[in-house]
Design a protein around this motif. Sequence first.
Motif, mmCIF file in Angstrom:
data_model
loop_
_atom_site.group_PDB
_atom_site.id
_atom_site.type_symbol
_atom_site.label_atom_id
_atom_site.label_comp_id
_atom_site.label_asym_id
_atom_site.label_seq_id
_atom_site.Cartn_x
_atom_site.Cartn_y
_atom_site.Cartn_z
ATOM 1 N N GLN A 193 0.813 -1.212 0.000
ATOM 2 C CA GLN A 193 0.000 0.000 0.000
ATOM 3 C C GLN A 193 0.853 1.271 0.000
ATOM 4 O O GLN A 193 0.316 2.377 0.042
ATOM 5 C CB GLN A 193 -0.922 -0.001 1.225
ATOM 6 C CG GLN A 193 -1.863 -1.188 1.257
ATOM 7 C CD GLN A 193 -2.414 -1.463 2.646
ATOM 8 O OE1 GLN A 193 -1.832 -1.079 3.648
ATOM 9 N NE2 GLN A 193 -3.544 -2.132 2.692
ATOM 10 N N ASP A 194 2.158 1.118 -0.092
ATOM 11 C CA ASP A 194 3.103 2.229 0.064
ATOM 12 C C ASP A 194 3.670 2.638 -1.289
ATOM 13 O O ASP A 194 4.406 1.879 -1.924
ATOM 14 C CB ASP A 194 4.226 1.800 1.010
ATOM 15 C CG ASP A 194 5.120 2.953 1.423
ATOM 16 O OD1 ASP A 194 5.152 3.983 0.713
ATOM 17 O OD2 ASP A 194 5.807 2.825 2.461
ATOM 18 N N SER A 195 3.342 3.845 -1.713
ATOM 19 C CA SER A 195 3.830 4.350 -2.996
ATOM 20 C C SER A 195 5.355 4.341 -3.067
ATOM 21 O O SER A 195 5.938 4.030 -4.111
ATOM 22 C CB SER A 195 3.310 5.780 -3.216
ATOM 23 O OG SER A 195 3.800 6.325 -4.417
ATOM 24 N N ALA A 196 6.017 4.677 -1.966
ATOM 25 C CA ALA A 196 7.480 4.728 -1.954
ATOM 26 C C ALA A 196 8.095 3.345 -2.161
ATOM 27 O O ALA A 196 9.177 3.219 -2.753
ATOM 28 C CB ALA A 196 7.970 5.331 -0.644
ATOM 29 N N VAL A 197 7.420 2.308 -1.686
ATOM 30 C CA VAL A 197 7.922 0.942 -1.883
ATOM 31 C C VAL A 197 7.881 0.575 -3.360
ATOM 32 O O VAL A 197 8.850 0.052 -3.921
ATOM 33 C CB VAL A 197 7.108 -0.056 -1.044
ATOM 34 C CG1 VAL A 197 7.429 -1.495 -1.452
ATOM 35 C CG2 VAL A 197 7.392 0.150 0.438
ATOM 36 N N TRP A 198 6.755 0.843 -4.011
ATOM 37 C CA TRP A 198 6.662 0.567 -5.443
ATOM 38 C C TRP A 198 7.684 1.382 -6.225
ATOM 39 O O TRP A 198 8.304 0.884 -7.174
ATOM 40 C CB TRP A 198 5.254 0.872 -5.951
ATOM 41 C CG TRP A 198 4.198 -0.028 -5.427
ATOM 42 C CD1 TRP A 198 3.163 0.298 -4.593
ATOM 43 C CD2 TRP A 198 4.048 -1.435 -5.679
ATOM 44 N NE1 TRP A 198 2.390 -0.798 -4.324
ATOM 45 C CE2 TRP A 198 2.909 -1.875 -4.978
ATOM 46 C CE3 TRP A 198 4.779 -2.348 -6.432
ATOM 47 C CZ2 TRP A 198 2.472 -3.198 -5.018
ATOM 48 C CZ3 TRP A 198 4.348 -3.674 -6.474
ATOM 49 C CH2 TRP A 198 3.207 -4.084 -5.772
ATOM 50 N N ALA A 199 7.860 2.634 -5.829
ATOM 51 C CA ALA A 199 8.853 3.481 -6.488
ATOM 52 C C ALA A 199 10.248 2.871 -6.383
ATOM 53 O O ALA A 199 11.010 2.841 -7.356
ATOM 54 C CB ALA A 199 8.834 4.880 -5.872
ATOM 55 N N GLY A 200 10.567 2.365 -5.199
ATOM 56 C CA GLY A 200 11.874 1.757 -4.995
ATOM 57 C C GLY A 200 12.079 0.506 -5.827
ATOM 58 O O GLY A 200 13.199 0.216 -6.275
ATOM 59 N N ASP A 201 11.001 -0.252 -6.051
ATOM 60 C CA ASP A 201 11.117 -1.458 -6.875
ATOM 61 C C ASP A 201 11.474 -1.102 -8.316
ATOM 62 O O ASP A 201 12.341 -1.736 -8.933
ATOM 63 C CB ASP A 201 9.813 -2.249 -6.836
ATOM 64 C CG ASP A 201 9.558 -2.905 -5.484
ATOM 65 O OD1 ASP A 201 10.444 -2.831 -4.607
ATOM 66 O OD2 ASP A 201 8.474 -3.486 -5.315
ATOM 67 N N ILE A 202 10.813 -0.105 -8.871
ATOM 68 C CA ILE A 202 11.130 0.308 -10.248
ATOM 69 C C ILE A 202 12.526 0.921 -10.310
ATOM 70 O O ILE A 202 13.264 0.722 -11.278
ATOM 71 C CB ILE A 202 10.071 1.290 -10.778
ATOM 72 C CG1 ILE A 202 8.691 0.631 -10.750
ATOM 73 C CG2 ILE A 202 10.418 1.733 -12.199
ATOM 74 C CD1 ILE A 202 8.599 -0.679 -11.516
ATOM 75 N N ALA A 203 12.911 1.640 -9.268
ATOM 76 C CA ALA A 203 14.270 2.195 -9.217
ATOM 77 C C ALA A 203 15.313 1.083 -9.261
ATOM 78 O O ALA A 203 16.361 1.221 -9.900
ATOM 79 C CB ALA A 203 14.450 3.051 -7.966
ATOM 80 N N ALA A 204 15.046 -0.026 -8.580
ATOM 81 C CA ALA A 204 15.982 -1.155 -8.590
ATOM 82 C C ALA A 204 16.127 -1.727 -9.996
ATOM 83 O O ALA A 204 17.234 -2.100 -10.420
ATOM 84 C CB ALA A 204 15.504 -2.239 -7.623
ATOM 85 N N TYR B 156 6.624 5.542 -9.095
ATOM 86 C CA TYR B 156 8.046 5.826 -9.326
ATOM 87 C C TYR B 156 8.263 7.300 -9.669
ATOM 88 O O TYR B 156 9.153 7.963 -9.098
ATOM 89 C CB TYR B 156 8.583 4.944 -10.456
ATOM 90 C CG TYR B 156 9.978 5.359 -10.865
ATOM 91 C CD1 TYR B 156 11.088 4.961 -10.121
ATOM 92 C CD2 TYR B 156 10.179 6.210 -11.948
ATOM 93 C CE1 TYR B 156 12.365 5.392 -10.462
ATOM 94 C CE2 TYR B 156 11.450 6.641 -12.291
ATOM 95 C CZ TYR B 156 12.544 6.230 -11.540
ATOM 96 O OH TYR B 156 13.805 6.667 -11.874
ATOM 97 N N LEU B 157 7.466 7.818 -10.583
ATOM 98 C CA LEU B 157 7.654 9.199 -11.044
ATOM 99 C C LEU B 157 7.429 10.192 -9.907
ATOM 100 O O LEU B 157 8.111 11.221 -9.824
ATOM 101 C CB LEU B 157 6.692 9.494 -12.190
ATOM 102 C CG LEU B 157 6.907 8.669 -13.465
ATOM 103 C CD1 LEU B 157 5.741 8.882 -14.428
ATOM 104 C CD2 LEU B 157 8.226 9.032 -14.133
ATOM 105 N N ARG B 158 6.491 9.885 -9.031
ATOM 106 C CA ARG B 158 6.184 10.784 -7.914
ATOM 107 C C ARG B 158 7.374 10.924 -6.968
ATOM 108 O O ARG B 158 7.596 11.978 -6.369
ATOM 109 C CB ARG B 158 4.960 10.248 -7.161
ATOM 110 C CG ARG B 158 4.360 11.217 -6.166
ATOM 111 C CD ARG B 158 3.068 10.654 -5.600
ATOM 112 N NE ARG B 158 2.024 10.622 -6.616
ATOM 113 C CZ ARG B 158 1.557 9.520 -7.195
ATOM 114 N NH1 ARG B 158 2.029 8.339 -6.842
ATOM 115 N NH2 ARG B 158 0.606 9.592 -8.100
ATOM 116 N N THR B 159 8.161 9.864 -6.852
ATOM 117 C CA THR B 159 9.299 9.863 -5.935
ATOM 118 C C THR B 159 10.598 10.277 -6.612
ATOM 119 O O THR B 159 11.390 11.039 -6.041
ATOM 120 C CB THR B 159 9.476 8.460 -5.314
ATOM 121 O OG1 THR B 159 8.268 8.109 -4.624
ATOM 122 C CG2 THR B 159 10.637 8.420 -4.337
#
Length: 268
Positions: A64-75, A99-102
């Motif tokens: 449920q955490d946008s930052a977690v999903w962002a981190g996955d795409i960053a990886a 990802y884009l939001r972060t």
Amino acid sequence: MTAADGTELACHVSGPVDAPAVVLVHGWSAAASSWGDVGSGSLRTFAVDLRGHGESDRPSSGYQDSAVWAGDIAAVLDAVDRPAVLVGWSYGGLVITDYLRTFGTSRVAGIVLVGGITEIGRGRPGGHVGPAMRAALPAALSDDADIAVPALLELTRRMTAVPLAGAALQAALAVPLSVPPFVRAALFQRDVSSEDLLRSLDVPVLLVHGADDAVVDPRATEYAAALISDSTTRIYPGVGHMPFAERAEQFRADLAAFVASTKAGSLT
């Protein structure tokens, strides 16, 4: 590859090493395998299994955490190591907005949304779902197989404009059934608006949607197109929620042409 929180993510890489880079982000209760061979040998594709899906780890929280999903795409982009086009199908479009939001667009050459949502939550226009998804919920989120399996079967059948049947339907059904019920449910327990983000995008965007999509309503794409200044929309007549499978040749051509027009294409 390993996400920031230690979650191991499976990423399936194919295509020539020096070809333009494309990151494929699948949808809810799908997998990297859902994409098939969209690169067709002309692109370097990085098809990630999202956390909780496919061959990736299934942590107990973080969905449920946008930052977690962002981190996955960053990886994934760390592994790509050059500007890439992000391609998001269905829920994958929402993950791309995470990802884009972060992190912004500094490592993004362009974006392709395929039957994609960019928002989620009651009344969010970027998350319009179609009749097949409405009919499947909330049953498809249940941990009771007697409730969930019939709902997932009918949803899988209606993913394409010409309904799947026989062995093909059974093989396709195995994909959502492999996703734990708590993951299927958690992905819907979010409330995300992306209006300001979509207005601010400074990279080109290609929007693809099947005219007969019963899973994500084409109005979700219309909403995104109205907000993104540099966007092109392709509506495929007679196609449902899987343009890359239902019109594979056309989709590959549209994707290749779009990638070639971005800085990802100019790097080869």
